[in-house]
Scaffold this active site. Structure first.
Site, short mmCIF file in Angstrom:
data_model
loop_
_atom_site.label_atom_id
_atom_site.label_comp_id
_atom_site.label_asym_id
_atom_site.label_seq_id
_atom_site.Cartn_x
_atom_site.Cartn_y
_atom_site.Cartn_z
N HIS A 40 0.84 -1.21 0.00
CA HIS A 40 0.00 0.00 0.00
C HIS A 40 0.87 1.26 0.00
O HIS A 40 0.54 2.25 -0.64
CB HIS A 40 -0.95 0.01 1.19
CG HIS A 40 -1.82 -1.21 1.26
ND1 HIS A 40 -2.49 -1.60 2.39
CD2 HIS A 40 -2.13 -2.15 0.30
CE1 HIS A 40 -3.17 -2.72 2.14
NE2 HIS A 40 -2.94 -3.08 0.89
N HIS A 48 -9.43 -2.05 -4.55
CA HIS A 48 -8.28 -2.32 -3.68
C HIS A 48 -7.28 -3.26 -4.36
O HIS A 48 -6.07 -3.10 -4.19
CB HIS A 48 -8.69 -2.90 -2.33
CG HIS A 48 -7.50 -3.08 -1.45
ND1 HIS A 48 -6.92 -2.02 -0.78
CD2 HIS A 48 -6.70 -4.16 -1.22
CE1 HIS A 48 -5.83 -2.45 -0.16
NE2 HIS A 48 -5.68 -3.74 -0.40
N ASP A 51 -3.36 -2.66 -4.90
CA ASP A 51 -2.29 -3.64 -4.62
C ASP A 51 -1.41 -3.84 -5.85
O ASP A 51 -0.18 -3.91 -5.75
CB ASP A 51 -2.91 -5.01 -4.25
CG ASP A 51 -3.35 -5.09 -2.80
OD1 ASP A 51 -2.92 -4.27 -1.97
OD2 ASP A 51 -4.15 -6.00 -2.50
N HIS A 87 -0.71 -10.91 -4.92
CA HIS A 87 0.71 -10.56 -4.78
C HIS A 87 1.62 -11.58 -5.45
O HIS A 87 2.63 -11.24 -6.04
CB HIS A 87 1.07 -10.43 -3.31
CG HIS A 87 0.22 -9.43 -2.58
ND1 HIS A 87 0.06 -8.14 -3.01
CD2 HIS A 87 -0.56 -9.56 -1.48
CE1 HIS A 87 -0.76 -7.50 -2.19
NE2 HIS A 87 -1.16 -8.35 -1.26
ZN LIG Z 1 -3.85 -4.65 -0.15
#
Ligand SMILES: [Zn+2]
Length: 308
Positions: free
Chosen positions: A79, A236, A240, A263
């Site tokens: 973030h 969101h 990311d 991720h």
């Molecule tokens: Zn996040």
């Protein structure tokens, strides 16, 4: 377009999502071509520096964790990296006195505010970008992440939580003219109450609360004030991705498409891209529409114009 850093240092204190510990962080200016680096101020000696780069990513299971050759790590960097990308910060040293970046409100907005308060300065060197030259894709079953050549930086993202209040959400965000500030930066991280309870049992998410995450229970969002965007969940994931991709070490000129990516795939995509020398090239950032046109940059331009 020139490289940028912070005008002055600025600090914040907050709770880490997983450890629940209080940490202090100092965002400091840095010189030309320094890039973004973390410095663990609670670790003595030279082994305390951790470059914020794709090839230093050591764990992507619950967040993006960076590490160095001495085994020193800093986690939940995504973030903050997203806010630095959105603020056009090329060079900064992030001093932190613990192993995890504070979660703040679960979005990038508090970090954007910090950068805005510190101010942004242009440096005497050209900004470079990484341009995607050919499509490249990584997959894991039905989910994927890919780069496609494009004149700008665009993020297309889809998530699928069919059967829950989130359902399927898709969004396409061209990162230009304030889109990051307006359409992405305030989107908070989220989790299901049942998952949070499991994580807690495993000693994780100790700092997690309704103050720093959207929590879903059954068909309901538990946060009293509801959502910040109708499709805050997928936004969101865009946030990311912007943070994870900024670990390329420069802004990307190209289109990112993520189908339920996270991720792990985001980092695998960068590794696949850098492994194929025909997939990318380094270009001057000027004349390319990759600017997020954030408030601090606009204010800086006004100040420069006023003194010119
Ligand atoms: Zn996040």
């Amino acid at each position: 377009m020139r490289q940028k850093t912070l005008k002055t240092s600025i600090s914040c204190t907050g709770i880490s999502l997983h450890s629940g510990e209080k940490v202090s962080m100092n965002l400091c200016p840095a010189g030309i071509d320094h890039g973004i680096k973390f410095k663990r101020t609670d670790i003595a000696g030279g082994g305390s520096i951790i470059p914020a780069r794709w090839d230093h990513v050591v764990d992507t299971r619950l967040n993006t964790t960076l590490g160095n050759d001495d085994g020193v790590t800093v986690s939940t960097v995504e973030h903050l990296m997203s806010a630095l990308a959105g603020s056009n910060i090329d060079n900064a040293l992030i001093e932190i006195n613990g192993p995890e970046v504070p979660i703040m409100d679960g979005s990038a907005a508090p970090f954007m505010f910090l950068v805005e308060c510190a101010g942004v300065v242009e440096q005497r060197s050209e900004r470079r970008a990484i341009r995607i030259e050919k499509p490249i894709r990584v997959t894991d079953g039905d989910i994927f992440a890919e780069f496609i050549p494009d004149d700008g930086f665009v993020i297309d993202f889809a998530i699928d939580y069919s059967g829950t209040v989130i359902d399927r959400q898709e969004v396409s965000v061209p990162m230009a003219a304030g889109a990051f500030n307006n359409d992405v930066a305030r989107a908070r991280t989220f989790g299901f109450l049942s998952e949070v309870e499991q994580l807690r049992a495993a000693g994780l998410a100790r700092g997690g609360s309704l103050d720093n995450a959207i929590v879903i229970s059954g068909d309901e969002v538990m946060n009293e004030d509801g959502l910040r965007y109708d499709d805050e969940f997928v936004r969101h994931k865009v946030l990311d991705a912007v943070g994870d991709l900024y670990l390329a070490g420069a802004p990307i000129v190209g289109r990112f498409r993520g189908e339920c990516s996270g991720h792990t795939l985001n980092n695998r995509l960068l590794r696949a891209m850098f492994a194929d020398t025909e997939a990318w090239s380094v270009v001057p950032a000027k004349d390319l529409d990759i600017s997020y046109a954030t408030m601090p940059v606009a204010a800086e331009k006004v100040a420069m114009a006023a003194t010119a």
